[in-house]
Design a protein around this motif. Structure first.
Motif, short mmCIF file in Angstrom:
data_model
loop_
_atom_site.label_atom_id
_atom_site.label_comp_id
_atom_site.label_asym_id
_atom_site.label_seq_id
_atom_site.Cartn_x
_atom_site.Cartn_y
_atom_site.Cartn_z
N GLY A 97 0.78 -1.22 0.00
CA GLY A 97 0.00 0.00 0.00
C GLY A 97 0.82 1.28 0.00
O GLY A 97 0.26 2.37 0.07
N ARG A 98 2.16 1.17 -0.09
CA ARG A 98 3.03 2.35 -0.03
C ARG A 98 3.88 2.43 -1.30
O ARG A 98 4.21 1.42 -1.89
N LYS A 99 4.26 3.65 -1.67
CA LYS A 99 5.16 3.87 -2.79
C LYS A 99 6.44 4.54 -2.33
O LYS A 99 7.25 4.97 -3.14
N ASP A 100 6.60 4.67 -1.00
CA ASP A 100 7.73 5.42 -0.45
C ASP A 100 8.55 4.65 0.58
O ASP A 100 9.39 5.22 1.25
N THR A 101 8.29 3.34 0.70
CA THR A 101 8.94 2.57 1.75
C THR A 101 9.41 1.22 1.20
O THR A 101 8.59 0.40 0.80
N ILE A 102 10.71 1.03 1.20
CA ILE A 102 11.34 -0.17 0.62
C ILE A 102 11.47 -1.27 1.66
O ILE A 102 11.68 -1.00 2.84
N LEU A 103 11.40 -2.51 1.19
CA LEU A 103 11.57 -3.68 2.06
C LEU A 103 12.84 -4.48 1.76
O LEU A 103 13.29 -5.24 2.60
N ASN A 104 13.39 -4.35 0.55
CA ASN A 104 14.40 -5.32 0.10
C ASN A 104 15.82 -4.75 -0.02
O ASN A 104 16.49 -4.95 -1.02
N ALA A 105 16.31 -4.12 1.02
CA ALA A 105 17.70 -3.66 1.00
C ALA A 105 18.64 -4.87 1.03
O ALA A 105 18.46 -5.78 1.82
N CYS A 106 19.62 -4.87 0.13
CA CYS A 106 20.64 -5.93 0.16
C CYS A 106 21.95 -5.43 0.76
O CYS A 106 22.75 -6.21 1.25
N LEU A 107 22.15 -4.10 0.75
CA LEU A 107 23.34 -3.49 1.31
C LEU A 107 22.94 -2.18 1.96
O LEU A 107 22.15 -1.43 1.40
N VAL A 108 23.50 -1.93 3.14
CA VAL A 108 23.27 -0.66 3.84
C VAL A 108 24.62 -0.13 4.29
O VAL A 108 25.50 -0.89 4.71
N ALA A 109 24.78 1.19 4.21
CA ALA A 109 25.97 1.86 4.73
C ALA A 109 25.52 2.95 5.69
O ALA A 109 24.58 3.69 5.40
N GLU A 110 26.20 3.03 6.81
CA GLU A 110 25.94 4.08 7.80
C GLU A 110 27.25 4.81 8.06
O GLU A 110 28.30 4.18 8.27
N VAL A 111 27.19 6.14 8.04
CA VAL A 111 28.32 6.97 8.44
C VAL A 111 28.18 7.16 9.95
O VAL A 111 27.14 7.61 10.43
N LEU A 112 29.22 6.79 10.67
CA LEU A 112 29.15 6.80 12.13
C LEU A 112 29.26 8.20 12.70
O LEU A 112 30.09 9.00 12.27
N SER A 113 28.42 8.49 13.68
CA SER A 113 28.44 9.74 14.43
C SER A 113 28.68 9.39 15.89
O SER A 113 28.28 8.31 16.34
N GLU A 136 25.22 -7.20 3.02
CA GLU A 136 26.43 -6.45 3.34
C GLU A 136 26.11 -5.18 4.11
O GLU A 136 25.08 -4.55 3.89
N TYR A 137 27.05 -4.83 4.99
CA TYR A 137 26.88 -3.66 5.85
C TYR A 137 28.22 -2.93 5.93
O TYR A 137 29.25 -3.55 6.21
N LEU A 138 28.18 -1.63 5.66
CA LEU A 138 29.37 -0.79 5.75
C LEU A 138 29.18 0.24 6.86
O LEU A 138 28.14 0.90 6.92
N LEU A 139 30.21 0.37 7.71
CA LEU A 139 30.22 1.39 8.75
C LEU A 139 31.43 2.28 8.48
O LEU A 139 32.56 1.80 8.44
N ILE A 140 31.17 3.57 8.30
CA ILE A 140 32.21 4.49 7.84
C ILE A 140 32.49 5.52 8.94
O ILE A 140 31.59 6.25 9.36
N VAL A 147 36.83 1.92 7.58
CA VAL A 147 35.55 1.35 7.15
C VAL A 147 35.50 -0.10 7.61
O VAL A 147 36.43 -0.87 7.39
N GLU A 148 34.40 -0.44 8.26
CA GLU A 148 34.13 -1.83 8.63
C GLU A 148 33.16 -2.39 7.60
O GLU A 148 32.12 -1.78 7.33
N HIS A 149 33.50 -3.53 7.03
CA HIS A 149 32.70 -4.14 5.97
C HIS A 149 32.29 -5.54 6.41
O HIS A 149 33.13 -6.44 6.53
N TYR A 150 31.01 -5.72 6.66
CA TYR A 150 30.46 -7.01 7.05
C TYR A 150 29.80 -7.65 5.84
O TYR A 150 29.03 -7.02 5.13
N VAL A 151 30.10 -8.94 5.63
CA VAL A 151 29.52 -9.71 4.52
C VAL A 151 28.91 -10.98 5.10
O VAL A 151 29.56 -11.70 5.87
N LYS A 152 27.68 -11.26 4.71
CA LYS A 152 27.03 -12.50 5.15
C LYS A 152 27.63 -13.67 4.38
O LYS A 152 27.63 -13.68 3.15
N VAL A 153 28.16 -14.63 5.11
CA VAL A 153 28.77 -15.79 4.46
C VAL A 153 27.86 -17.02 4.50
O VAL A 153 27.97 -17.91 3.67
#
Length: 190
Positions: A97-113, A136-140, A147-153
């Motif tokens: 019912g939405r056109k503005d909210t995604i469910l299928n992220a395969c990779l996310v990156a966050e810049v750390l504060s 995959e997850y990147l923390l910058i 950069v920390e790079h996590y990969v699902k094995v």
């Protein structure tokens, strides 16, 4: 002894209605609404550099790249959030019912504060891992080249690689591309 007032919770539908009218972005975590902190120019530059690097690397590939304002819904955890940078496979899977909210992220990156780095490394990473296609997850870090790079094995098993040199290149397994740290940290004062 003082008692804490209970945290007011709302439904996902109430949150979405509020968010449509909001001038600031908010996360929704299991009924609780939290104002997302504003980013610094350095935070914005890093996430922007990464967004551009992904856009160029994934041109004509079966992925969409989003930056800062794209909402992600994690239904198993009852979480709405706005990753700094997110890659999703095509076709996009949207919340019903939405056109503005995604469910299928395969990779996310966050810049750390300073105020969010512990959350990004712990609970938030746990929430992201509950997404079935998340790989995959990147923390910058902002204050140093790191950069920390996590990969699902495999199920419940993640591999970590750390990048600390400006000459390093991140090899992204799930989307088959490479991102140079020189591009991520371009024009960022250390």
């Amino acid at each position: 002894m003082a008692t804490q007032a209970p945290v007011k919770t709302i439904s996902p539908e109430e949150y979405l209605a509020q968010e449509e009218l909001a001038t600031e972005r908010h996360e929704y975590i299991k009924g609780e609404v939290r104002l997302m902190s504003g980013g610094t120019p350095k935070h914005n530059d890093l996430s922007g550099n990464l967004f551009v690097a992904f856009k160029l690397a994934l041109k004509k590939q079966p992925y969409k790249v989003y930056h800062v304002d794209q909402r992600l819904w994690i239904p198993s955890q009852q979480i709405f959030t706005y990753p700094d940078v997110m890659v999703a496979s095509k076709p996009l899977v949207m919340q019903e019912g939405r056109k503005d909210t995604i469910l299928n992220a395969c990779l996310v990156a966050e810049v750390l504060s300073p105020s969010t780095k512990n959350y990004d490394r712990s609970e938030k990473f746990q929430y992201y891992r509950s997404i079935s296609g998340f790989q995959e997850y990147l923390l910058i870090e902002q204050e140093q080249i790191f950069v920390e790079h996590y990969v699902k094995v495999e199920a419940k098993k993640w591999s970590l690689t750390e990048y600390t040199e400006i000459e390093d290149v991140i090899k992204l397994e799930s989307i088959d591309c490479e991102i140079a740290l020189a591009d991520v940290y371009e024009d960022i004062e250390q």
